[in-house]
Design a protein around this motif. Structure first.
Motif, PDB file in Angstrom:
ATOM      1  N   ALA A   1       0.819  -1.216   0.000  1.00 32.84           N
ATOM      2  CA  ALA A   1       0.000   0.000   0.000  1.00 32.84           C
ATOM      3  C   ALA A   1       0.851   1.263   0.000  1.00 32.84           C
ATOM      4  O   ALA A   1       0.304   2.373  -0.016  1.00 32.84           O
ATOM      5  N   HIS A   2       2.175   1.082   0.001  1.00 34.34           N
ATOM      6  CA  HIS A   2       3.037   2.248   0.217  1.00 34.34           C
ATOM      7  C   HIS A   2       4.024   2.529  -0.916  1.00 34.34           C
ATOM      8  O   HIS A   2       4.043   3.625  -1.478  1.00 34.34           O
ATOM      9  N   LYS A   3       4.833   1.528  -1.265  1.00 33.73           N
ATOM     10  CA  LYS A   3       5.898   1.837  -2.215  1.00 33.73           C
ATOM     11  C   LYS A   3       6.310   0.611  -3.027  1.00 33.73           C
ATOM     12  O   LYS A   3       6.718  -0.408  -2.471  1.00 33.73           O
ATOM     13  N   ILE A   4       6.196   0.741  -4.350  1.00 35.95           N
ATOM     14  CA  ILE A   4       6.685  -0.270  -5.277  1.00 35.95           C
ATOM     15  C   ILE A   4       7.562   0.446  -6.299  1.00 35.95           C
ATOM     16  O   ILE A   4       7.124   1.400  -6.943  1.00 35.95           O
ATOM     17  N   THR A   5       8.798  -0.007  -6.433  1.00 34.93           N
ATOM     18  CA  THR A   5       9.755   0.644  -7.326  1.00 34.93           C
ATOM     19  C   THR A   5      10.168  -0.309  -8.430  1.00 34.93           C
ATOM     20  O   THR A   5      10.557  -1.450  -8.162  1.00 34.93           O
ATOM     21  N   GLU A   6      10.092   0.144  -9.663  1.00 32.27           N
ATOM     22  CA  GLU A   6      10.538  -0.677 -10.784  1.00 32.27           C
ATOM     23  C   GLU A   6      12.057  -0.619 -10.891  1.00 32.27           C
ATOM     24  O   GLU A   6      12.637   0.436 -11.070  1.00 32.27           O
ATOM     25  N   LEU A   7      12.690  -1.789 -10.823  1.00 34.21           N
ATOM     26  CA  LEU A   7      14.139  -1.882 -10.970  1.00 34.21           C
ATOM     27  C   LEU A   7      14.529  -2.107 -12.423  1.00 34.21           C
ATOM     28  O   LEU A   7      15.577  -1.652 -12.875  1.00 34.21           O
ATOM     29  N   GLY A   8      13.686  -2.836 -13.131  1.00 29.22           N
ATOM     30  CA  GLY A   8      13.975  -3.141 -14.528  1.00 29.22           C
ATOM     31  C   GLY A   8      12.726  -3.609 -15.221  1.00 29.22           C
ATOM     32  O   GLY A   8      11.762  -4.054 -14.588  1.00 29.22           O
ATOM     33  N   SER A   9      12.734  -3.520 -16.545  1.00 33.20           N
ATOM     34  CA  SER A   9      11.561  -3.901 -17.324  1.00 33.20           C
ATOM     35  C   SER A   9      12.005  -4.367 -18.701  1.00 33.20           C
ATOM     36  O   SER A   9      13.185  -4.271 -19.053  1.00 33.20           O
TER      37      SER A   9
ATOM     38  N   LYS B   1      -6.863   7.062   1.672  1.00 33.27           N
ATOM     39  CA  LYS B   1      -8.030   7.852   1.300  1.00 33.27           C
ATOM     40  C   LYS B   1      -8.654   7.257   0.040  1.00 33.27           C
ATOM     41  O   LYS B   1      -7.932   6.906  -0.897  1.00 33.27           O
ATOM     42  N   PRO B   2      -9.971   7.127  -0.038  1.00 31.56           N
ATOM     43  CA  PRO B   2     -10.595   6.589  -1.250  1.00 31.56           C
ATOM     44  C   PRO B   2     -10.325   7.460  -2.475  1.00 31.56           C
ATOM     45  O   PRO B   2     -10.041   8.653  -2.361  1.00 31.56           O
ATOM     46  N   SER B   3     -10.424   6.857  -3.640  1.00 30.95           N
ATOM     47  CA  SER B   3     -10.307   7.604  -4.894  1.00 30.95           C
ATOM     48  C   SER B   3     -11.601   8.384  -5.132  1.00 30.95           C
ATOM     49  O   SER B   3     -12.657   8.012  -4.626  1.00 30.95           O
ATOM     50  N   PRO B   4     -11.534   9.461  -5.903  1.00 29.74           N
ATOM     51  CA  PRO B   4     -12.755  10.212  -6.207  1.00 29.74           C
ATOM     52  C   PRO B   4     -13.670   9.412  -7.129  1.00 29.74           C
ATOM     53  O   PRO B   4     -13.207   8.576  -7.903  1.00 29.74           O
ATOM     54  N   ILE B   5     -14.949   9.674  -7.068  1.00 25.08           N
ATOM     55  CA  ILE B   5     -15.912   8.945  -7.886  1.00 25.08           C
ATOM     56  C   ILE B   5     -15.730   9.247  -9.372  1.00 25.08           C
ATOM     57  O   ILE B   5     -16.149   8.472 -10.227  1.00 25.08           O
ATOM     58  N   ASP B   6     -15.057  10.356  -9.698  1.00 18.88           N
ATOM     59  CA  ASP B   6     -14.822  10.691 -11.104  1.00 18.88           C
ATOM     60  C   ASP B   6     -13.412  10.298 -11.561  1.00 18.88           C
ATOM     61  O   ASP B   6     -12.883  10.869 -12.508  1.00 18.88           O
ATOM     62  N   LEU B   7     -12.804   9.310 -10.909  1.00 19.52           N
ATOM     63  CA  LEU B   7     -11.450   8.898 -11.285  1.00 19.52           C
ATOM     64  C   LEU B   7     -11.415   8.432 -12.729  1.00 19.52           C
ATOM     65  O   LEU B   7     -12.398   7.919 -13.266  1.00 19.52           O
ATOM     66  N   SER B   8     -10.274   8.649 -13.363  1.00 19.45           N
ATOM     67  CA  SER B   8     -10.098   8.286 -14.772  1.00 19.45           C
ATOM     68  C   SER B   8      -9.280   7.011 -14.905  1.00 19.45           C
ATOM     69  O   SER B   8      -8.517   6.653 -14.000  1.00 19.45           O
ATOM     70  N   THR B   9      -9.440   6.332 -16.017  1.00 21.81           N
ATOM     71  CA  THR B   9      -8.587   5.191 -16.320  1.00 21.81           C
ATOM     72  C   THR B   9      -7.256   5.706 -16.861  1.00 21.81           C
ATOM     73  O   THR B   9      -7.191   6.785 -17.456  1.00 21.81           O
ATOM     74  N   THR B  10      -6.194   4.931 -16.656  1.00 22.56           N
ATOM     75  CA  THR B  10      -4.864   5.305 -17.131  1.00 22.56           C
ATOM     76  C   THR B  10      -4.225   4.085 -17.773  1.00 22.56           C
ATOM     77  O   THR B  10      -3.594   3.270 -17.096  1.00 22.56           O
ATOM     78  N   PRO B  11      -4.376   3.908 -19.102  1.00 21.71           N
ATOM     79  CA  PRO B  11      -3.859   2.713 -19.775  1.00 21.71           C
ATOM     80  C   PRO B  11      -2.367   2.475 -19.564  1.00 21.71           C
ATOM     81  O   PRO B  11      -1.923   1.332 -19.552  1.00 21.71           O
ATOM     82  N   GLY B  12      -1.585   3.552 -19.413  1.00 24.42           N
ATOM     83  CA  GLY B  12      -0.145   3.396 -19.228  1.00 24.42           C
ATOM     84  C   GLY B  12       0.304   3.622 -17.799  1.00 24.42           C
ATOM     85  O   GLY B  12       1.451   4.032 -17.569  1.00 24.42           O
ATOM     86  N   LEU B  13      -0.542   3.341 -16.841  1.00 29.10           N
ATOM     87  CA  LEU B  13      -0.236   3.612 -15.431  1.00 29.10           C
ATOM     88  C   LEU B  13       1.053   2.924 -14.982  1.00 29.10           C
ATOM     89  O   LEU B  13       1.184   1.702 -15.110  1.00 29.10           O
ATOM     90  N   PRO B  14       2.027   3.669 -14.442  1.00 30.70           N
ATOM     91  CA  PRO B  14       3.273   3.049 -13.967  1.00 30.70           C
ATOM     92  C   PRO B  14       3.033   2.292 -12.667  1.00 30.70           C
ATOM     93  O   PRO B  14       2.143   2.646 -11.882  1.00 30.70           O
ATOM     94  N   VAL B  15       3.810   1.263 -12.426  1.00 30.34           N
ATOM     95  CA  VAL B  15       3.606   0.417 -11.254  1.00 30.34           C
ATOM     96  C   VAL B  15       3.849   1.180  -9.952  1.00 30.34           C
ATOM     97  O   VAL B  15       3.342   0.812  -8.893  1.00 30.34           O
ATOM     98  N   SER B  16       4.628   2.265 -10.011  1.00 29.52           N
ATOM     99  CA  SER B  16       4.888   3.058  -8.809  1.00 29.52           C
ATOM    100  C   SER B  16       3.642   3.764  -8.295  1.00 29.52           C
ATOM    101  O   SER B  16       3.582   4.174  -7.145  1.00 29.52           O
ATOM    102  N   THR B  17       2.638   3.944  -9.167  1.00 31.61           N
ATOM    103  CA  THR B  17       1.365   4.562  -8.759  1.00 31.61           C
ATOM    104  C   THR B  17       0.420   3.449  -8.375  1.00 31.61           C
ATOM    105  O   THR B  17      -0.236   2.835  -9.214  1.00 31.61           O
TER     106      THR B  17
END
Length: 350
Positions: free
Chosen positions: A156-164, A330-346
């Motif tokens: 729930a706190h931190k995920i860091t990409e080391l390589g891909s 905190k919950p997300s807002p009801i008007d949250l958007s989709t993010t097709p390229g969302l990075p794993v850190s988020t």
């Protein structure tokens, strides 16, 4: 504090998943139901996922899958305390179906909504079988579109990409090689099955990005795929019979060798003693088997969820949602958007 029920909705690609978990006062997460409707057969004749077909399939499957999941869990919609949904990464249209459904349920029920990261969900799926993760662990995430090494310091706190992957992901390479060998789509299971009857040392296929000057934690499977194609073409020109089992086994050995070698390397570099393998390709027998051998030699604890939890499913989304709820996010807002390229850190979308 009483138990809380978290509902998870997954629709990032070609599986419509709805899962329900129970979050206990002590933070323990218990799986109550995990229902999945797959549209993979509709995509098989195209040799890959068709976004428009996937989106329509999600529309048709969402409500029936929701009903089955609630029935198996033995609860009603009014019993749900929070709703988590995949907000990315994934196919834009497919994500929109799931997020729209989650918004509708959240608004109708007056429940908090959590837009979460699909990739974080894959890692969280392991906790449904093996319990909480240590404070620091390494995750090797391998799926149709992703091959990543992740440093996990709290789901729930931190995920860091080391390589891909810098080109084809491992799952993509499996699909393309399967097509080359006239095997069914998706390519992972048929290649894995065929490879068990072949010799993984028969053909010396290349190991991408393993040279001394290459990125330590990045992956490349495009060259391997091309090498398999060239080898098969050369044998065909010579009029030779293609040893399909040996080709499949040698290809799979190259993939497993690179994935596990780099995962062990990262664990040793960062002084981490727990490795989690997650994602659809984690169900591959040679990848998990070679990882077990190398982890045992290196004194690293290996965690691999059962095959049903490796693929895309709603349970993993409910699991990451439960971790966020337990952490007081905190919950997300009801008007949250989709993010097709969302990075794993988020991990969560606002």
């Amino acid at each position: 504090m009483t138990d809380r029920l978290i509902l998870g909705i997954e629709s990032s690609c070609d599986e419509t998943g709805v899962g329900i978990v129970r979050l206990g006062p002590d933070g323990a997460v218990e799986l109550l139901s995990d229902e999945v409707a797959s549209s993979v057969e509709q995509h098989a004749r195209f040799g890959g996922v068709v976004p428009e077909v996937a989106s329509r399939a999600h529309l048709e499957a969402m409500v029936p899958t929701m009903r089955r999941s609630l029935e198996i869990a033995g609860v009603g919609l009014s019993d749900i305390d929070s709703i988590a949904v995949t907000a990315g990464p994934g196919l834009a249209g497919a994500l929109l179906v799931g997020v729209s459904a989650a918004k509708a349920y959240a608004a109708a029920l007056g429940k908090p909504l959590y837009g979460v990261n699909h990739l974080a969900g894959h890692v969280a799926a392991d906790t449904l079988q093996h319990g909480p993760l240590p404070e620091r662990c390494l995750a090797l995430l391998v799926s149709g579109g992703h091959s990543q090494l992740l440093l996990v310091e709290g789901l729930a706190h931190k995920i860091t990409e080391l390589g891909s992957t810098v080109d084809d992901a491992a799952g993509e390479a499996y699909d393309k090689v399967a097509r080359l060998l006239d095997l069914p789509y998706p390519g992972g299971p048929p290649i894995d099955k065929l490879a068990k009857t072949g010799n993984g040392c028969a053909i010396a296929f290349p190991r991408g990005l393993t040279g001394p000057r290459d990125a330590r934690y990045d992956f490349s499977f495009s060259g391997l795929k091309t090498s398999v194609a060239r080898w098969v073409e050369k044998a065909e020109r010579a009029g030779e019979e293609i040893p399909l089992a040996d080709v499949a086994a040698s290809f799979q050995e190259a993939v497993a060798d690179v994935l596990t070698m780099k995962a062990i390397r990262a664990c040793q570099d960062l002084d981490i003693d727990t490795l989690v393998i997650a994602g659809g390709v984690a169900a591959n027998s040679r990848i998990s088997g070679l990882a077990a051998e190398r982890c045992a030699e290196a004194g690293i604890h290996l965690r691999v969820p059962r095959p049903k939890l490796c693929g895309d499913n709603g349970a993993m989304i409910a699991a990451i949602g439960a971790h966020l709820v337990a952490a007081g996010a905190k919950p997300s807002p009801i008007d949250l958007s989709t993010t097709p390229g969302l990075p794993v850190s988020t991990i969560q979308v606002f």
